[in-house]
Each structure stands twice: as C-alpha cells, then as structure tokens.
Design an enzyme around this catalytic site. Structure first.
Site, PDB file in Angstrom:
ATOM      1  N   ASN A 133      29.035 -46.412   5.527  1.00  0.00           N
ATOM      2  CA  ASN A 133      29.225 -45.205   4.731  1.00  0.00           C
ATOM      3  C   ASN A 133      30.715 -45.111   4.408  1.00  0.00           C
ATOM      4  OD1 ASN A 133      29.474 -42.632   3.724  1.00  0.00           O
ATOM      5  ND2 ASN A 133      28.426 -41.615   5.420  1.00  0.00           N
ATOM      6  N   ARG A 180      25.455 -46.366   2.091  1.00  0.00           N
ATOM      7  CA  ARG A 180      25.281 -45.044   1.505  1.00  0.00           C
ATOM      8  C   ARG A 180      26.117 -44.970   0.232  1.00  0.00           C
ATOM      9  NH1 ARG A 180      28.273 -39.554   2.662  1.00  0.00           N
ATOM     10  NH2 ARG A 180      26.836 -38.153   1.630  1.00  0.00           N
ATOM     11  N   HIS A 193      22.776 -35.322  -0.805  1.00  0.00           N
ATOM     12  CA  HIS A 193      22.164 -35.197   0.526  1.00  0.00           C
ATOM     13  C   HIS A 193      20.698 -35.637   0.531  1.00  0.00           C
ATOM     14  CE1 HIS A 193      25.166 -31.700   1.399  1.00  0.00           C
ATOM     15  NE2 HIS A 193      25.667 -32.841   1.851  1.00  0.00           N
ATOM     16  N   ARG A 216      33.914 -25.590  -1.102  1.00  0.00           N
ATOM     17  CA  ARG A 216      33.401 -25.533  -2.477  1.00  0.00           C
ATOM     18  C   ARG A 216      32.832 -24.148  -2.764  1.00  0.00           C
ATOM     19  NH1 ARG A 216      30.110 -30.569  -1.315  1.00  0.00           N
ATOM     20  NH2 ARG A 216      31.540 -32.317  -1.648  1.00  0.00           N
ATOM     21  N   GLU A 256      20.885 -39.610   8.792  1.00  0.00           N
ATOM     22  CA  GLU A 256      20.909 -40.359   7.533  1.00  0.00           C
ATOM     23  C   GLU A 256      20.966 -41.863   7.781  1.00  0.00           C
ATOM     24  OE1 GLU A 256      23.917 -37.474   6.777  1.00  0.00           O
ATOM     25  OE2 GLU A 256      23.513 -37.553   4.632  1.00  0.00           O
TER      26      GLU A 256
END
Ligand code: ADP
Length: 390
Positions: free
Chosen positions: A7, A85, A174, A233, A377
């Site tokens: 990742n 990923r 996601h 965010r 994940e």
C-alpha cells in the site's frame, strides 16, 4: 497460500505478508518519510521479537522496497504474488486485475483523479515488477466496489459533454474495506442480513449501501472529499463555496484544494486536532468547539446513513469500522442516538466492550442490528490475489 500486500502513498509504503488460508500475518510494517529527511522502516515479523525500527535514508520507493525484501526474506516464507492497493481505478478497474504493461498504463492514465496516490502506487508496482520478475502483481482499486452502483447514484447533473470528456462521476473510495465489512458482517449474521449500511469511520470516512453483497451507493464522490465530515476534509458543502472563496476570498484554486482537504473537518471545527481522541478529551473538559465538532459529526453521519438507507429502500444492519468506528464508543453512541427516532437502540454496556472481533452492540429490541466490524483491507486484497494468481 501467502501473498505480499503493498500500500504505497506519496511518502510511505506499507507492506504485509500474510497467509490467506489461515489469515496469519508473517510480517508487516511501514516505510515512512520516503524522499524526506528522517526516514525509517517500522515493522514486526515472525523472524524477530517485538517492534523493530530501521533508521535509514529512503530516497525512493525502490530503496524502501529493498528493506521490504530483506524483511520478507528473513521470514523464510515464499509468496504467490503481490497485491497493490490503488486509490483510484477510474473507469478501467470495475474489478481487480493482473498487472501488465497495459493495466499499469491505466493506473497512470487515471492518476489526475488522485495525483497524490496513483503515481506513487504505479511507481511501486513498477519497482515490484523489476525486483520480483517471477511474481505476478495485481491491482486492487479502492473504487472497484463502487463502479457498478446504479447510474442514478453515480451520475452528476452536469452537462453530458463535460462529464463524458473528463470522466466525471462518483467513484467513491474505501471500496476494499466496505467489501470486507460486508463479508465479515455476513459471516457473523448469516441470513439475518440483507441491507447493510457500512460505516468506515477513520480519518478518511465514508459510508456504503450494500444490498445482498452489491454496492448501491456510497458517500465519497469524484474524489474522497465528498460526504462525511472527516479528520481534515470538509465533506459535502455547497459547491459554490469554491467559486466564492476564489472570487471573494482571493484564494487560489490550489489553496482552496488544500483548505478543503487538509485544514477543514474535525480539525477546523475543534480548533485543536484532527484526532478524535483529542477532541473527545476536549469535549469532556467542556470545550464548546470540540463538542460542536462531535455534534456535527453525529448529525452528518446519521443524515448520510439515511441517504444510504434510501438507496436500498431500508436497511436491517449498520456496521461501524476503521479507527473511529472500531474504537470510539462515544462516537458510536452519538451517531446511534441521532437514529433513535427510527428504532436504532444501542446496548450501552456492549458498546463499551473492546475487542478485535466482530460484535453486535445493539439492544435486543433494536429495529436495526448494529455491529462493530474491524476492517481488514489487506486480507481482502490478498484474497483477490489468491483468486487471480493462486
Ligand atoms: P486512516 O486509515 O484514514 O488514516 P484510521 O482508520 O486509522 O484512519 O482512523 C484514524 C482515526 O481513528 C483518528 O481520528 C483516531 O483518533 C481514531 N482512533 C484511533 N484509535 C482510537 C481510539 N482508541 N479511540 C478513539 N478514536 C480512535
């Protein structure tokens, strides 16, 4: 069957070597501050006891990978392939795909949609191809799971020629986590679950409406800025705010981009931190801004849970996951209380239990089952690699 999962971020490279059959992790770690001063590799491995830290210059991802190779070799475990990923799969990855020159080109082609991530990820894939010429690589895009949501959910009401030319639509993010959350919740509840609102609440946060395993809608949009209030965010705001900031505020478009992605959200609301633990402490001490940050987080999250429910015309289960969702009983309770009017009821004792296992925290008479599902994940990525290369 062992798989190496990579990742890569712009200045980091996380890795994990795991067995997809037993879920045993043989080594995992993170190469941090790549290309910056003070870089290091932090890792754990079956080959050594305890957490390890190697302080070393890491000018490029290739240098970082050299350390990963050493760490993997020390475990004495071979692996069948490497899963990568990729944050943005654009229109090319409705599902995971084996890396070829062509598919790697696609990762770069869609990079303008996620410039901070995709270029670094493409570079990391290239490095792995060079360093492990006899191993296959697989792209597992965060957007894949959302690609086939209904058109009424992904289309933006902008002029068709513009959206077609620039590939503007809802891509979400996601997706690998939401796919895992569905799978783990299904294993836990079996036939009792059909309509799940999956709540991935970390410093980045998104919801997904998943009906019988199929994604129906999600809260992130063209980019991960849309939807929930996140660590830094702003989530959904009136899009005209961007024009107003540029025209009246005198900000450049890059400054607005940075403001909305890095200086907003819980950080801006609390005025102290993007980390929910700090805000929780602040709120407990009576800081009104911290309390407002939480109140707004509960309100927005519950509003968007209802939006996800609408995509499925109802829901029977919701699942909290990721850093906040898995760890903060205060946040879980706050969101659930907003939904009390429609029959969501939390068992407050069960909610306080800490565990790495999937668990149910709703009261027996709750109309909606509420789960906590630790996400994984890496395992989901490894499963895709096993399926495509195994
Ligand atoms: P990302 O992967 O998007 O960086 P994570 O899923 O790691 O994010 O989540 C980070 C968030 O989880 C932070 O806001 C952090 O405060 C929160 N978090 C992590 N551990 C805990 C905890 N024990 N209690 C409350 N919040 C936590």
């Amino acid at each position: 069957m062992n798989v190496l999962v990579i990742n890569a971020g712009s200045s980091s490279l996380k890795f994990q070597l795991l067995d997809v059959d037993t879920r045993e992790v043989y080594a995992k770690g993170n190469c941090e501050r790549i290309g910056i001063d003070g870089s290091f590799v932090g890792y754990e491995s079956i080959a050594v006891e305890g957490k390890q830290k190697i302080e070393a210059p890491l000018p490029t991802h290739k240098d970082a990978m050299q350390y990963v190779i050493e760490i993997i070799n020390a475990t004495g475990k071979d692996f069948i392939g490497i899963g990568h990923r990729v944050v943005q799969g654009g229109w090319y990855f409705p599902e995971s795909k084996v890396v070829t020159d062509e598919t790697l080109g696609w990762v770069r082609e869609v990079a303008p949609l996620a410039p901070l991530h995709n270029y670094a990820e493409a570079d990391a894939i290239q490095v792995c191809r060079e360093l492990f010429p006899d191993k296959g690589n697989v792209v597992v895009a965060d957007t894949s799971f959302h690609y086939n949501i209904p058109e009424k959910a992904w289309r933006y009401a902008l002029p068709r020629d513009v959206v077609d030319k620039l590939h503007i639509r809802k891509y979400g993010a996601h997706g690998t986590s939401h796919r895992y959350i569905w799978r783990a919740a299904k294993e836990f509840l079996g036939d009792d679950m059909h309509k799940l609102v999956s709540c991935h609440l970390g410093s980045g946060a998104s919801l997904s409406a998943i009906q019988d395993g199929k994604d129906m809608d999600t809260t992130m949009g063209l980019t991960p800025l849309d939807g929930l209030i996140m660590g830094t965010r702003c989530g959904t705001i009136d899009p005209a705010t961007v024009c107003y900031l540029v025209r009246e505020g005198g900000y450049t478009i890059d400054e607005v981009d940075t403001m909305m992605n890095k200086q907003s959200g819980l950080l801006a609301l609390s005025g102290i931190s993007s980390d929910s633990r700090d805000i929780e402490d602040g709120a407990a001490k009576g800081d009104a801004n911290c309390q407002m940050a939480f109140d707004m987080f509960y309100y927005r999250t519950s509003q968007l849970i209802m939006e996800m429910a609408q995509a499925m015309h109802g829901f029977d289960t919701m699942a909290f996951s990721a850093g906040i969702g898995e760890n903060s009983d205060v946040m879980r309770l706050g969101v659930a209380k907003e939904l009390e009017w429609m029959g969501v009821k939390i068992d407050e004792e069960a909610n306080k239990v800490r565990s790495d296992e999937v668990r149910c925290i709703s009261a027996p008479d709750s109309k909606i089952k509420v789960l906590v599902v630790p996400t994984n994940e890496e395992y989901m990525i490894a499963l895709d690699v096993a399926e495509l290369l195994g």
